[in-house]
Motif scaffolding. Structure first.
Motif, PDB file in Angstrom:
ATOM      1  N   ARG A  56      36.081 -25.699 -18.411  1.00  0.00           N
ATOM      2  CA  ARG A  56      36.684 -25.948 -17.099  1.00  0.00           C
ATOM      3  C   ARG A  56      36.502 -24.746 -16.180  1.00  0.00           C
ATOM      4  NH1 ARG A  56      39.892 -29.906 -15.270  1.00  0.00           N
ATOM      5  NH2 ARG A  56      40.787 -29.501 -13.207  1.00  0.00           N
ATOM      6  N   LEU A  57      36.638 -23.545 -16.719  1.00  0.00           N
ATOM      7  CA  LEU A  57      36.453 -22.346 -15.908  1.00  0.00           C
ATOM      8  C   LEU A  57      35.023 -22.269 -15.379  1.00  0.00           C
ATOM      9  CD1 LEU A  57      37.334 -19.606 -14.779  1.00  0.00           C
ATOM     10  CD2 LEU A  57      36.747 -18.600 -17.002  1.00  0.00           C
ATOM     11  N   VAL A  58      34.053 -22.617 -16.202  1.00  0.00           N
ATOM     12  CA  VAL A  58      32.654 -22.595 -15.760  1.00  0.00           C
ATOM     13  C   VAL A  58      32.454 -23.566 -14.601  1.00  0.00           C
ATOM     14  CG1 VAL A  58      30.273 -23.099 -16.406  1.00  0.00           C
ATOM     15  CG2 VAL A  58      31.733 -21.785 -17.951  1.00  0.00           C
ATOM     16  N   ILE A  59      32.998 -24.771 -14.712  1.00  0.00           N
ATOM     17  CA  ILE A  59      32.866 -25.739 -13.623  1.00  0.00           C
ATOM     18  C   ILE A  59      33.532 -25.209 -12.361  1.00  0.00           C
ATOM     19  CG2 ILE A  59      33.356 -28.089 -12.852  1.00  0.00           C
ATOM     20  CD1 ILE A  59      33.281 -28.975 -15.775  1.00  0.00           C
ATOM     21  N   ASP A  60      34.721 -24.647 -12.517  1.00  0.00           N
ATOM     22  CA  ASP A  60      35.410 -24.057 -11.358  1.00  0.00           C
ATOM     23  C   ASP A  60      34.549 -22.975 -10.701  1.00  0.00           C
ATOM     24  OD1 ASP A  60      37.590 -25.665 -11.748  1.00  0.00           O
ATOM     25  OD2 ASP A  60      38.901 -24.098 -12.535  1.00  0.00           O
ATOM     26  N   MET A  61      33.888 -22.135 -11.505  1.00  0.00           N
ATOM     27  CA  MET A  61      33.061 -21.067 -10.960  1.00  0.00           C
ATOM     28  C   MET A  61      31.861 -21.625 -10.206  1.00  0.00           C
ATOM     29  SD  MET A  61      33.212 -17.963 -13.777  1.00  0.00           S
ATOM     30  CE  MET A  61      32.450 -18.891 -15.108  1.00  0.00           C
ATOM     31  N   LEU A  62      31.257 -22.680 -10.739  1.00  0.00           N
ATOM     32  CA  LEU A  62      30.119 -23.301 -10.070  1.00  0.00           C
ATOM     33  C   LEU A  62      30.541 -23.939  -8.743  1.00  0.00           C
ATOM     34  CD1 LEU A  62      28.424 -24.834 -13.207  1.00  0.00           C
ATOM     35  CD2 LEU A  62      27.324 -23.259 -11.637  1.00  0.00           C
ATOM     36  N   VAL A  63      31.693 -24.569  -8.738  1.00  0.00           N
ATOM     37  CA  VAL A  63      32.204 -25.159  -7.500  1.00  0.00           C
ATOM     38  C   VAL A  63      32.477 -24.063  -6.477  1.00  0.00           C
ATOM     39  CG1 VAL A  63      34.167 -26.384  -6.487  1.00  0.00           C
ATOM     40  CG2 VAL A  63      33.135 -27.236  -8.605  1.00  0.00           C
ATOM     41  N   PRO A 106      17.922 -16.463 -19.224  1.00  0.00           N
ATOM     42  CA  PRO A 106      17.346 -17.807 -19.327  1.00  0.00           C
ATOM     43  C   PRO A 106      18.197 -18.710 -20.214  1.00  0.00           C
ATOM     44  CG  PRO A 106      16.169 -16.316 -20.772  1.00  0.00           C
ATOM     45  CD  PRO A 106      17.173 -15.473 -20.027  1.00  0.00           C
ATOM     46  N   MET A 107      19.319 -19.163 -19.663  1.00  0.00           N
ATOM     47  CA  MET A 107      20.273 -19.950 -20.430  1.00  0.00           C
ATOM     48  C   MET A 107      20.408 -21.348 -19.842  1.00  0.00           C
ATOM     49  SD  MET A 107      23.323 -17.111 -20.739  1.00  0.00           S
ATOM     50  CE  MET A 107      24.204 -17.945 -22.065  1.00  0.00           C
ATOM     51  N   THR A 108      20.651 -22.315 -20.697  1.00  0.00           N
ATOM     52  CA  THR A 108      21.020 -23.641 -20.231  1.00  0.00           C
ATOM     53  C   THR A 108      22.502 -23.642 -19.879  1.00  0.00           C
ATOM     54  OG1 THR A 108      21.656 -24.456 -22.418  1.00  0.00           O
ATOM     55  CG2 THR A 108      19.315 -24.654 -21.793  1.00  0.00           C
ATOM     56  N   LEU A 109      22.943 -24.679 -19.180  1.00  0.00           N
ATOM     57  CA  LEU A 109      24.359 -24.806 -18.861  1.00  0.00           C
ATOM     58  C   LEU A 109      25.191 -24.832 -20.138  1.00  0.00           C
ATOM     59  CD1 LEU A 109      26.779 -25.309 -17.006  1.00  0.00           C
ATOM     60  CD2 LEU A 109      26.162 -27.740 -16.996  1.00  0.00           C
ATOM     61  N   ASP A 110      24.755 -25.600 -21.126  1.00  0.00           N
ATOM     62  CA  ASP A 110      25.509 -25.691 -22.382  1.00  0.00           C
ATOM     63  C   ASP A 110      25.632 -24.323 -23.046  1.00  0.00           C
ATOM     64  OD1 ASP A 110      25.815 -28.414 -22.015  1.00  0.00           O
ATOM     65  OD2 ASP A 110      24.116 -28.950 -23.288  1.00  0.00           O
ATOM     66  N   GLU A 111      24.550 -23.553 -23.042  1.00  0.00           N
ATOM     67  CA  GLU A 111      24.585 -22.221 -23.643  1.00  0.00           C
ATOM     68  C   GLU A 111      25.536 -21.307 -22.883  1.00  0.00           C
ATOM     69  OE1 GLU A 111      20.031 -22.026 -25.481  1.00  0.00           O
ATOM     70  OE2 GLU A 111      20.434 -21.373 -23.419  1.00  0.00           O
ATOM     71  N   ARG A 130      32.773 -34.430  -5.239  1.00  0.00           N
ATOM     72  CA  ARG A 130      33.433 -35.144  -6.333  1.00  0.00           C
ATOM     73  C   ARG A 130      34.188 -34.183  -7.243  1.00  0.00           C
ATOM     74  NH1 ARG A 130      28.730 -38.530  -6.096  1.00  0.00           N
ATOM     75  NH2 ARG A 130      27.647 -37.183  -7.581  1.00  0.00           N
ATOM     76  N   LEU A 131      33.572 -33.053  -7.573  1.00  0.00           N
ATOM     77  CA  LEU A 131      34.234 -32.075  -8.443  1.00  0.00           C
ATOM     78  C   LEU A 131      35.469 -31.489  -7.781  1.00  0.00           C
ATOM     79  CD1 LEU A 131      31.065 -30.335  -9.903  1.00  0.00           C
ATOM     80  CD2 LEU A 131      32.693 -31.760 -11.167  1.00  0.00           C
ATOM     81  N   CYS A 132      35.415 -31.283  -6.461  1.00  0.00           N
ATOM     82  CA  CYS A 132      36.609 -30.827  -5.738  1.00  0.00           C
ATOM     83  C   CYS A 132      37.725 -31.859  -5.845  1.00  0.00           C
ATOM     84  CB  CYS A 132      36.271 -30.553  -4.277  1.00  0.00           C
ATOM     85  SG  CYS A 132      35.338 -29.037  -3.980  1.00  0.00           S
ATOM     86  N   ARG A 133      37.367 -33.128  -5.632  1.00  0.00           N
ATOM     87  CA  ARG A 133      38.381 -34.186  -5.709  1.00  0.00           C
ATOM     88  C   ARG A 133      38.955 -34.299  -7.111  1.00  0.00           C
ATOM     89  NH1 ARG A 133      34.656 -36.960  -2.265  1.00  0.00           N
ATOM     90  NH2 ARG A 133      33.862 -38.175  -4.017  1.00  0.00           N
ATOM     91  N   THR A 151      28.153 -31.241 -12.511  1.00  0.00           N
ATOM     92  CA  THR A 151      28.061 -29.806 -12.781  1.00  0.00           C
ATOM     93  C   THR A 151      26.615 -29.382 -12.985  1.00  0.00           C
ATOM     94  OG1 THR A 151      30.267 -29.788 -13.777  1.00  0.00           O
ATOM     95  CG2 THR A 151      28.819 -27.949 -14.302  1.00  0.00           C
ATOM     96  N   ARG A 152      25.835 -30.196 -13.681  1.00  0.00           N
ATOM     97  CA  ARG A 152      24.416 -29.866 -13.901  1.00  0.00           C
ATOM     98  C   ARG A 152      23.641 -29.850 -12.582  1.00  0.00           C
ATOM     99  NH1 ARG A 152      23.503 -29.622 -19.245  1.00  0.00           N
ATOM    100  NH2 ARG A 152      24.995 -30.751 -20.562  1.00  0.00           N
ATOM    101  N   ARG A 153      24.023 -30.698 -11.645  1.00  0.00           N
ATOM    102  CA  ARG A 153      23.366 -30.672 -10.334  1.00  0.00           C
ATOM    103  C   ARG A 153      23.607 -29.330  -9.660  1.00  0.00           C
ATOM    104  NH1 ARG A 153      24.881 -36.369  -9.874  1.00  0.00           N
ATOM    105  NH2 ARG A 153      22.979 -37.632  -9.876  1.00  0.00           N
ATOM    106  N   LEU A 154      24.842 -28.835  -9.716  1.00  0.00           N
ATOM    107  CA  LEU A 154      25.144 -27.537  -9.118  1.00  0.00           C
ATOM    108  C   LEU A 154      24.419 -26.417  -9.855  1.00  0.00           C
ATOM    109  CD1 LEU A 154      27.311 -29.256  -7.673  1.00  0.00           C
ATOM    110  CD2 LEU A 154      28.939 -27.393  -8.069  1.00  0.00           C
ATOM    111  N   TRP A 155      24.424 -26.480 -11.178  1.00  0.00           N
ATOM    112  CA  TRP A 155      23.761 -25.458 -11.995  1.00  0.00           C
ATOM    113  C   TRP A 155      22.271 -25.383 -11.669  1.00  0.00           C
ATOM    114  CZ3 TRP A 155      25.095 -21.740 -15.584  1.00  0.00           C
ATOM    115  CH2 TRP A 155      24.095 -21.282 -16.438  1.00  0.00           C
TER     116      TRP A 155
END
Length: 229
Positions: A166-173, A152-157, A203-206, A10-14
């Protein structure tokens, strides 16, 4: 269950979604409508810093914003800017757009009709939408310079602000998928997707982070070696 590898991917996508542009003075700032009032706040911050003389807020409503912003995303953004002291004369509202392409096209038409000479745009979006917004604007408005901006936010923020990891990861994908398939449909310019980012996406899709994928192209995920070129 979200694994350690899921977060690494997820951080790679972010990180890829961030354009890394340095804000500088531009003809106008355009805030793209969404559920995130932080877009309006960044627009006001840039205005207060003297980066732009004019703000354009664009966006109607969507299923995710209808209850929170019943008067429309752009209207609520304008109200936020007015609350923070921006004069109404420095704000234009485009209340019809329902996707990124319409955000750009309708904002361009609004500025042309208002007689505003635009050479450069500070394009403000949610953090993970920077690259998508940039690619769309470059396709639909190629003669102006586009400078991307977001909170200017980090992924965690950002995850904390949404409250649903999970919704955030779905949105990034979903955002990455659109960068892969939309250029072929003429919606945005093509951009190179590094292999480590494409691998993280696969990988995230799988792993099932697929609720924001476009269903009619979901089967293409099995052959991304062709899709991402």
């Amino acid at each position: 269950m979200i694994s350690t590898q899921d977060w690494v991917d997820t951080r790679r996508l972010w990180d890829y979604d961030q354009m890394g542009h340095v804000s500088r003075p531009c003809s106008v700032a355009i805030g793209l409508g969404s559920h995130d009032l932080g877009v309006a706040d960044i627009a006001v911050d840039l205005y207060e810093r003297g980066m732009v003389p004019l703000l354009v807020f664009t966006g109607a409503t969507s299923p995710t914003t209808r209850e929170r912003m019943p008067r429309g995303e752009a209207v609520h953004y304008r109200e936020r800017a007015l609350e923070r002291g921006v004069p109404s004369s420095a704000i234009l509202v485009e209340p019809r757009a329902r996707n990124t392409g319409e955000n750009i096209r309708f904002s361009r038409e609004l500025l042309e009709n208002a007689g505003v000479d635009v050479a450069s745009v500070l394009l403000i979006s949610k953090p993970y939408e920077e690259r998508r917004a940039y690619a769309t604007a470059r396709k639909l408005w190629p003669e102006v310079e586009i400078v991307s901006a977001s909170s200017p936010m980090t992924l965690d923020e950002y995850v904390d602000s949404i409250g649903d990891a999970r919704l955030v990861i779905d949105m990034l994908v979903g955002a990455l998928q659109r960068l892969l398939v939309y250029p072929e449909q003429g919606f945005m310019i093509s951009q190179q997707v590094p292999s480590d980012v494409a691998d993280a996406y696969e990988r995230l899709c799988r792993r099932g982070f697929t609720s924001r994928l476009l269903r009619d192209v979901q089967e293409q995920n099995q052959d991304l070696s062709q899709t991402r070129r």
